[in-house]
Design an enzyme around this catalytic site. Structure first.
Site, short mmCIF file in Angstrom:
data_model
loop_
_atom_site.label_atom_id
_atom_site.label_comp_id
_atom_site.label_asym_id
_atom_site.label_seq_id
_atom_site.Cartn_x
_atom_site.Cartn_y
_atom_site.Cartn_z
N LYS A 72 -13.73 -11.15 21.23
CA LYS A 72 -13.18 -9.83 20.92
C LYS A 72 -14.26 -8.82 20.71
O LYS A 72 -15.44 -9.18 20.08
CB LYS A 72 -12.29 -9.67 19.90
CG LYS A 72 -11.61 -8.48 19.40
CD LYS A 72 -10.42 -8.75 18.44
CE LYS A 72 -9.80 -7.40 18.08
NZ LYS A 72 -8.89 -7.72 16.98
N SER A 89 -3.20 -8.83 14.14
CA SER A 89 -3.98 -8.47 15.48
C SER A 89 -4.27 -9.88 16.46
O SER A 89 -4.65 -9.70 17.58
CB SER A 89 -5.17 -7.97 15.42
OG SER A 89 -4.92 -6.45 15.26
N SER A 142 -4.32 -6.00 17.84
CA SER A 142 -5.28 -5.31 18.62
C SER A 142 -6.14 -6.17 19.63
O SER A 142 -6.95 -5.56 20.46
CB SER A 142 -6.04 -4.61 17.72
OG SER A 142 -6.91 -5.61 16.69
N1 GLN Z 1 -1.37 -3.39 13.60
C1 GLN Z 1 -2.28 -3.58 12.55
C2 GLN Z 1 -3.09 -2.27 12.56
O1 GLN Z 1 -2.94 -1.32 13.04
C3 GLN Z 1 -2.96 -4.69 13.21
C4 GLN Z 1 -4.71 -4.42 12.86
C5 GLN Z 1 -5.48 -5.64 13.05
O2 GLN Z 1 -5.09 -6.74 12.74
N2 GLN Z 1 -6.56 -5.46 13.60
O3 GLN Z 1 -3.78 -2.11 11.44
#
Ligand code: GLN
Length: 485
Positions: A69, A168, A144
């Protein structure tokens, strides 16, 4: 040979029957063929290591391609966080997890797409355009860690790293039919992960099988003196590695007790079919020996709000450093304009969602509002953690749907929070409490993957993977996404 798992390749390589370049060549070919459509990668590294034959035959990831990532730093390989702010940033060092992968003989083949600074659930806040779901190009692969999920689900690579601040890793795994683990807090080093919400997040493995998940976890986990939150006491690495290379234990389900939280399966914004499939999977499991209890815990409906107040606060402080002076792209210099102009012009490079979160985070931390929002969120976090610990003292697991809603379309309006809150509620519980959690596939309705999500006791990560392995290999016998496509 067509491999369906990295672990099979590793065994063949040990036995001398595999070509050490086989998986790498496959990855490069598939990335060239599929990525123009999927946009899973922001940066591709197509280089081929010289002498795998001699160099790494005895190392566990020898010749295995891994996608990373793009919020995890890689020496000499551009790391953007999917933001214009870091679009030309080439780090001078690698994250601990990356060093461990490379040290084990693995090859980083590219940096995967994500929501800008990992802020989002659909991958659509990326400044490089969204990654697409290989199961249906109009769907989000989940965010994400959108690119890592798309890369694994399409079969380009077997192994990828994601980060999970509030789901995410696990949401994209659920929406693409793969496996994802958010490790116990402190099990995996965060050194070199570009912080979003550091008290919540962990780097974790994503893979198309439980065995491969165990393989990657065994390489990246363990104490790191460069991360002050890294645990000295953890799970035996051999145990995790052995999950990767052995058949499921027949007694995995017997004596196992699970808890189902009523409010999460009766969430008003969930999709009926996803909940029906969840109960169907549970029925199947109880006929195989799992016992479960349904309890009411209304506080879980406040988990998303609690999470976002804390995450935005941490984000506003973590992202303060990007102003083009020491960190970030410099659009305007001090010789040219006033401090205010330089600062706001350079910070104007952030996308809309990132700006929104920085502003809200600064607001809830400000004098006069701190007690009203931030302190309250910390109290709610403590309460949620205590309640989960209580449930986990009576049972081994908390089970929820991997996603209570079907994969959302890429053009979904992210200011409509109804579906997104339903998605977040079960997932953020693990981040607020530091507990390990896994998402794994249990079946398909058409091209929609059905996933289970299990939160376990602290440091029971190995048990979660063992369980996912037994269920997917012995009971549900789930097809891989690239077999359904
Ligand atoms: N939906 C969560 C957010 O927008 C997930 C983010 C994450 O785990 N990086 O913060």
């Amino acid at each position: 040979v067509r491999y369906l798992r990295a672990t099979d390749f590793v065994l063949d390589l040990k036995g001398g029957s595999a070509d050490p370049y086989a998986l790498l060549e496959h990855a490069h070919r598939e990335m060239a063929r599929l990525d123009p459509q999927l946009n899973a990668f922001i940066t591709i590294d197509g280089s081929v290591p010289e002498d795998l034959e001699r160099e790494c035959r005895n190392r566990v990831l020898c010749g295995v391609p891994v996608a990373v990532k793009d919020n995890i730093v890689t020496e000499s390989l551009r790391t953007t966080c999917a933001s214009l702010m870091l679009k030309d940033y080439v780090p001078s060092y690698s994250a601990t997890v990356v060093e461990r992968i490379v040290g084990a003989g693995g090859k980083i083949v590219g940096k995967t797409n994500l929501d800008e600074f990992a802020m989002g659930s659909l991958g659509t806040t990326s400044a490089f355009g969204p990654a697409r779901n290989p199961l249906n190009l109009e769907w989000s692969p989940g965010g994400s860690s959108s690119g890592s999920a798309a890369a694994v689900a399409s079969g380009m690579v077997f192994l990828a790293l994601g980060s999970d601040t509030g789901g995410s890793i696990r949401l994209p795994a659920a929406w693409t039919g793969i496996f994802g683990l958010k490790p116990s807090y402190g099990l995996v080093s965060r050194y070199g992960l570009i912080s979003y919400g550091e008290s919540l997040e962990q780097i974790g493995p994503m893979a198309s099988s439980a065995r491969d998940l165990a393989l990657l976890l065994s390489v990246i986990m363990g104490f790191d003196e460069k991360d002050s939150t890294s645990l000295r006491e953890h799970i035996a690495r051999d145990r995790v590695e052995s999950i990767a290379f052995t058949n499921p234990k027949p007694e995995t389900l017997s004596g196992l007790k699970a808890t189902v939280i009523k409010e999460l399966v009766e969430h008003p914004d969930s999709d009926e079919v996803m909940i029906r499939e969840f109960w169907r999977a549970l029925d199947r499991l109880s006929s195989e020996g799992l016992s479960y209890e349904v309890v009411s815990l209304p506080v879980v409906l406040k988990a998303p709000q609690t999470y976002y107040v804390i995450a935005f606060s941490e984000a506003s402080s973590n992202l303060a450093r990007y102003c083009g002076v020491l960190y970030g792209t410099r659009r305007l210099d001090f010789e040219e304009a006033s401090w205010e102009e330089v600062y706001s012009t350079n910070r104007g490079l952030f996308g809309w969602e990132v700006k929104r979160r920085i502003i809200l985070g600064s607001f809830v931390l400000s004098k006069g509002y701190y007690d009203m929002f931030f302190s309250k969120a910390l109290k709610a976090r403590g309460l949620i953690k205590r309640e989960l610990d209580r449930l986990l003292s009576r049972s081994h697991l908390i089970l929820t749907p991997g996603s209570p809603v079907k994969p959302l379309p890429l053009d979904y309006d992210i200011t409509d929070l109804s579906k997104l809150n339903a998605v977040d509620a079960p997932l953020v519980l693990a981040n607020l409490s530091g507990l390990p959690a896994i998402t794994f596939p249990v079946g398909w309705t058409g091209r929609i993957p059905i996933a289970l999500h299990a939160i376990g006791r602290f440091l029971s990560d190995d048990m979660l993977i063992e369980l996912a392995k037994a269920l997917t290999e012995e009971i549900f016998r789930v097809k891989l996404p690239f077999e359904v496509m």
